[in-house]
Design a protein around this motif. Structure first.
Motif, short mmCIF file in Angstrom:
data_model
loop_
_atom_site.label_atom_id
_atom_site.label_comp_id
_atom_site.label_asym_id
_atom_site.label_seq_id
_atom_site.Cartn_x
_atom_site.Cartn_y
_atom_site.Cartn_z
N SER A 40 0.84 -1.19 0.00
CA SER A 40 0.00 0.00 0.00
C SER A 40 0.88 1.25 0.00
O SER A 40 1.95 1.26 0.61
N ASP B 289 0.42 5.33 0.69
CA ASP B 289 -0.49 6.36 1.17
C ASP B 289 0.29 7.63 1.48
O ASP B 289 1.50 7.61 1.71
N ARG C 23 3.80 0.38 2.75
CA ARG C 23 3.66 -0.66 3.77
C ARG C 23 3.39 -2.01 3.10
O ARG C 23 2.75 -2.09 2.06
#
Length: 234
Positions: free
Chosen positions: A208, A210, A223
């Motif tokens: 991920s 972000d 992550r």
């Protein structure tokens, strides 16, 4: 009594006894393999965006369509000059067709509006030189001094920062996540007075990417979580 039958009976008894011993050992072995621990390992890395999409939105207004087009040309030229002076290459610039609306013809209400025609213009910068574009963003008040009012970016024209270097950091992040998972499993085995055995199953989670926070969207947090199940041994 027939000695053959006696021997045959003894052979059956020995066979059943041996089968029972082997069956018990197999059950014990299976019970050993039923003792497992499932853990997760996290790897997290902070990175800087390596690509930016910057839509520059500005409106021109007039009661005369010819005057509107003249203002549109002037404003577009001012924005392009601003970008060129800032070091933006032609290949990084996209100019969209203006969206022109006639307030008298398309909207309800009286015709006492200040301007009849409004043109929405969008010039988009797509660049891998994020630092250069961020510097230009901070100095876009120079456009106001030239009569170009830049509108706030809305949901349809958002500034977007991306990180494209995931493949370069994937191997080390997976290694770190797996190492962290093993450390957690070893601690569990130690606390339960066991030894950590071989891996039973292992799965890699989805990576991920972000924003670190809402104020610094050009800084990303990558992550990944791995899930590993180990056998426990006495």
């Amino acid at each position: 009594m027939d000695k053959g039958r006696i021997y045959a009976g003894l052979a059956v008894m020995v066979g059943l006894l041996s089968l029972g011993i082997f069956f018990r050992a197999a059950v014990n072995d299976n019970r050993e393999y039923d003792r497992v621990v499932s853990v997760k390992g996290l790897s997290e890395k902070e990175v800087e965006a390596d690509k930016v999409f910057w839509p520059i939105v500005f409106n021109t207004m007039s009661n005369d369509i010819n005057s509107l087009n003249q203002q549109l040309d002037k404003s577009r030229s001012e924005v392009l000059e601003f970008l060129k002076e800032g070091g933006v290459d032609d290949s990084e610039i996209s100019v969209s067709m203006p969206e022109i609306s006639d307030k008298y013809a398309t909207e309800y209400g009286s015709n006492d509006r200040a301007y009849r025609f409004v043109a929405k213009n969008v010039i988009t910068v797509c660049s891998e030189n994020v630092e250069k574009i961020r510097t230009l963003m901070a100095s876009q008040d120079r456009l106001l001094k030239k009569g170009v009012v830049v509108s706030p970016n809305d949901w349809g024209n958002k500034i977007e920062f991306e990180f494209q270097g995931l493949n370069k950091i994937k191997p080390q992040m997976i290694e770190e996540a797996t190492r962290n998972a093993r450390s957690a499993a070893e601690k569990f085995a130690q606390d339960s007075e066991s030894r950590l055995g071989k891996i039973k199953t292992a799965t890699q989670g989805v990576f991920s990417i972000d924003d670190r926070d809402r104020n610094t969207p050009y800084i990303k947090v990558v992550r990944v979580v791995t899930s590993v199940t180990y056998y426990l041994e006495n």
